[in-house]
Enzyme design. Sequence first.
Site, PDB file in Angstrom:
ATOM      1  CG  HIS A   1      -6.745  -5.350   8.126  1.00 20.34           C
ATOM      2  ND1 HIS A   1      -6.121  -6.457   7.562  1.00 20.34           N
ATOM      3  CD2 HIS A   1      -6.543  -4.335   7.259  1.00 20.34           C
ATOM      4  CE1 HIS A   1      -5.564  -6.115   6.401  1.00 20.34           C
ATOM      5  NE2 HIS A   1      -5.794  -4.830   6.205  1.00 20.34           N
TER       6      HIS A   1
ATOM      7  CD  GLU B   1     -17.556  11.303  24.769  1.00 22.15           C
ATOM      8  OE1 GLU B   1     -18.231  10.594  23.995  1.00 22.15           O
ATOM      9  OE2 GLU B   1     -17.898  11.547  25.939  1.00 22.15           O
TER      10      GLU B   1
ATOM     11  CD  GLU C   1      -2.803  -1.498   0.373  1.00 16.69           C
ATOM     12  OE1 GLU C   1      -2.877  -0.716  -0.597  1.00 16.69           O
ATOM     13  OE2 GLU C   1      -3.515  -2.510   0.500  1.00 16.69           O
TER      14      GLU C   1
ATOM     15  CG  HIS D   1      -9.076  -3.731   3.078  1.00 20.94           C
ATOM     16  ND1 HIS D   1      -8.408  -4.044   1.927  1.00 20.94           N
ATOM     17  CD2 HIS D   1      -8.103  -3.655   4.032  1.00 20.94           C
ATOM     18  CE1 HIS D   1      -7.116  -4.172   2.156  1.00 20.94           C
ATOM     19  NE2 HIS D   1      -6.913  -3.931   3.442  1.00 20.94           N
TER      20      HIS D   1
ATOM     21  CG  HIS E   1      -4.192  -0.140   5.967  1.00 25.74           C
ATOM     22  ND1 HIS E   1      -5.571  -0.062   5.973  1.00 25.74           N
ATOM     23  CD2 HIS E   1      -3.895  -1.315   5.345  1.00 25.74           C
ATOM     24  CE1 HIS E   1      -6.066  -1.137   5.392  1.00 25.74           C
ATOM     25  NE2 HIS E   1      -5.079  -1.925   5.013  1.00 25.74           N
TER      26      HIS E   1
HETATM   27  P1  13P Z   1       1.295  -5.539   3.136  1.00 22.32           P
HETATM   28  O1  13P Z   1       1.780  -6.760   3.857  1.00 22.32           O
HETATM   29  O2  13P Z   1       1.827  -5.466   1.734  1.00 22.32           O
HETATM   30  O3  13P Z   1       1.560  -4.289   3.937  1.00 22.32           O
HETATM   31  O4  13P Z   1      -0.281  -5.672   2.956  1.00 22.32           O
HETATM   32  C1  13P Z   1      -1.129  -5.751   4.060  1.00 22.32           C
HETATM   33  C2  13P Z   1      -2.440  -5.088   3.839  1.00 22.32           C
HETATM   34  O5  13P Z   1      -3.111  -4.792   4.785  1.00 22.32           O
HETATM   35  C3  13P Z   1      -2.906  -4.815   2.460  1.00 22.32           C
HETATM   36  O6  13P Z   1      -4.006  -3.961   2.476  1.00 22.32           O
HETATM   37 ZN    ZN Z   2      -5.109  -3.944   4.409  1.00 16.42          ZN
END
Ligand code: 13P
Ligand code: ZN
Length: 274
Positions: free
Chosen positions: A143, A171, A117, A212, A141
């Site tokens: 998850h 909040e 990314e 995602h 980023h």
């Molecule tokens: P990478 O291992 O390439 O960082 O990918 C993980 C990910 O969350 C892709 O969206």
């Molecule tokens: Zn990801």
Amino acid sequence: MSKVTSATFFNEFIDMCDLCCSLGWNERNGGNISYRISESDVESVKCDFTYDRPWTEIGVTVENLANEFFMVTGSGKFFRFTKADPENSTAIVEIDELGKNYRIVWGLKSGGRPTSEFPTHLLNHSVKKDLTNGAYRLVMHVHPVNTIALSFVLPQNDRDFTREIWEMMPECAVVFPRGIGVLPLMLAGSIDIAEATAEKFKSYDVVVWSLHGIFATGEDFKTVFGIIETVEKAADILVKVISMGGKKIRPASRQIIDICELYNLDINKSLLER
Ligand code: 13P
Ligand code: ZN
């Protein structure tokens, strides 16, 4: 003693990987982090850098990031093992003078490349560097379970998603008064998703990739962590509310406006319209 591994930014980065993993936000290699290193920090650690690895195309052009240095997680590297083995899990990369290529100057010792990314991270850094006069340095980023779950059932647009999250805890509007940008499911790692995310970051500090995860940005580790933590906590409450039948006693929109007026925050009121 290595200058890089004793630097504050490096240790904050590694600690953040560990914390996110312990919260279940970053399974295996899921998620990624990038940090734009300040000139003075680069000065104090660059004696550890080597310049013999090849320049590689980024895939996007980020002219205003030319000659900058970033610390970034490696693609496919497990968050759980980053703290134990940072030199094989993360890298410091240099951007060339055109903003088109990068090269690894530290880390990923036994091979590898920055996160898949990286184009999204760099375009977001590029947008925010201009908009904040260089104040924003971090893009994360992750998850997180509840936010992802909600993106399967809420309308995938900025207004509905933001309002539902804001209403769970007033909040929220204090922590992200501009709201949440939402993208539909798109191909991860693509230039398309990088450009679409950067467009959202022109208005927001936090963007949900439906089905995602979350991208968030800000000045430093504690700020960005705080945004994600707050979104995910509100999402956790909303998942429970929906699981209990979804009926809310009263919408909290008025209270959201009141709290923002109290703190003199520039709330994006259009996101509260039904
Ligand atoms: P990478 O291992 O390439 O960082 O990918 C993980 C990910 O969350 C892709 O969206
Ligand atoms: Zn990801």
